[in-house]
Design an enzyme around this catalytic site. Structure first.
Site, PDB file in Angstrom:
ATOM      1  N   HIS A   1     -13.964  47.126  54.135  1.00 53.12           N
ATOM      2  CA  HIS A   1     -15.331  47.016  54.639  1.00 53.12           C
ATOM      3  C   HIS A   1     -15.917  45.700  54.137  1.00 53.12           C
ATOM      4  O   HIS A   1     -15.227  44.819  53.676  1.00 53.12           O
ATOM      5  CB  HIS A   1     -16.165  48.191  54.122  1.00 53.12           C
TER       6      HIS A   1
ATOM      7  N   CYS B   1     -10.825  51.616  58.409  1.00 50.80           N
ATOM      8  CA  CYS B   1     -10.971  52.853  57.629  1.00 50.80           C
ATOM      9  C   CYS B   1     -10.774  54.113  58.479  1.00 50.80           C
ATOM     10  O   CYS B   1      -9.658  54.447  58.821  1.00 50.80           O
ATOM     11  CB  CYS B   1     -12.328  52.844  56.920  1.00 50.80           C
TER      12      CYS B   1
ATOM     13  N   ARG C   1     -10.415  58.689  44.490  1.00 53.56           N
ATOM     14  CA  ARG C   1     -11.155  57.757  45.342  1.00 53.56           C
ATOM     15  C   ARG C   1     -10.749  56.337  44.998  1.00 53.56           C
ATOM     16  O   ARG C   1     -10.812  55.913  43.847  1.00 53.56           O
ATOM     17  CB  ARG C   1     -12.660  57.937  45.180  1.00 53.56           C
TER      18      ARG C   1
END
Length: 246
Positions: free
Chosen positions: A198, A101, A135
């Site tokens: 993640h 990320c 997002r």
């Protein structure tokens, strides 16, 4: 250096980059997985940390770094620039690395925030990232040529575009990935694995963990002698993650 336990095949030094500021959504778990799987394979892990202002350790065999908010990237940006040449030399020399990320973005050319501020990267990866108001969030499944299906969870508003100098980690089968347009996730360059995923990533993806370990061991000792890792929990986690909705 830590002493070699009796019966150890050798010590592998694993460095976490900026765990104080770039450790979001459980990314520190990636270092813990590498530590445990090294033990299962019969090697001795030496787990190190590098934070802003520290002396950069010598003799590092494997590097792992996590994600962070824009504020975390701002905290580390000057220090990362100062260490950029060292990290680039390590990457070019073949040191295995996993960057997730925020550090994925800063290993590229730049991250331009949605307000127009530019955080320069260190240019290891031929990628650029632009912050957006969209997002990208949810469970992800990626089909990869090296590791089979890679499973994880994305949560980012920066959208990354790959240049010709890198390959994608894989093609998204569920989720969004690097950006909302091209269907790719992550990036691969030499022995660097970069991803938005993640979860943390490695507990559910032992093939990626073992690639990093095998590469580190072969570079240091010439050959890798695998052990017998216990992958039961990883298999159950993968089955569960694959069933979850986006």
């Amino acid at each position: 250096m830590i002493p070699e336990p009796e019966g150890s095949k050798g010590t592998i030094r694993v460095l976490q980059l900026y765990p104080r500021d770039m450790n979001i959504y459980g990314d520190w778990g990636n270092a813990l997985v590498l530590q445990q799987r090294l033990r299962w394979h019969g090697y001795t892990p030496e787990l190190l940390e590098y934070n802003v202002g520290d002396d950069f350790p010598a003799g590092v065999d494997l590097i792992v770094g996590g994600g962070g908010q824009d504020s975390g990237q701002l905290v580390i940006q000057d220090d990362l620039q100062a260490r950029g040449a060292v990290l680039k030399d390590l990457a070019e020399d073949g040191t295995p690395m996993l960057v997730i990320c925020g550090l994925y973005q800063l290993f590229g050319k730049f991250f331009k925030t949605h307000t127009g501020s530019v955080i320069p990267g260190i240019g290891i990866l031929d990628v650029e990232t632009h912050g957006t108001d969209e997002r990208l969030i949810g469970n992800v499944k990626v089909s990869t040529p090296e590791f089979g299906d890679v499973l994880g969870y994305e949560n980012h508003s920066g959208q990354t575009t790959l240049g010709p100098g890198v390959a994608p980690l894989g093609t998204v089968a569920k989720g969004t990935g690097n950006n909302s347009g091209d269907g790719h996730e992550g990036a691969r360059y030499r022995n660097v694995v970069a991803s938005y995923l993640h979860g943390s990533l490695l507990p559910k993806n032992p093939a990626v963990a073992d690639f990093l370990i095998r590469t580190a061991v072969e570079r240091k000792f010439g050959t890798f002698v695998p052990g017998k890792p216990d992958d039961d929990y990883a298999r159950l986690a993968r089955e569960y993650a694959a069933r979850r909705p986006r």
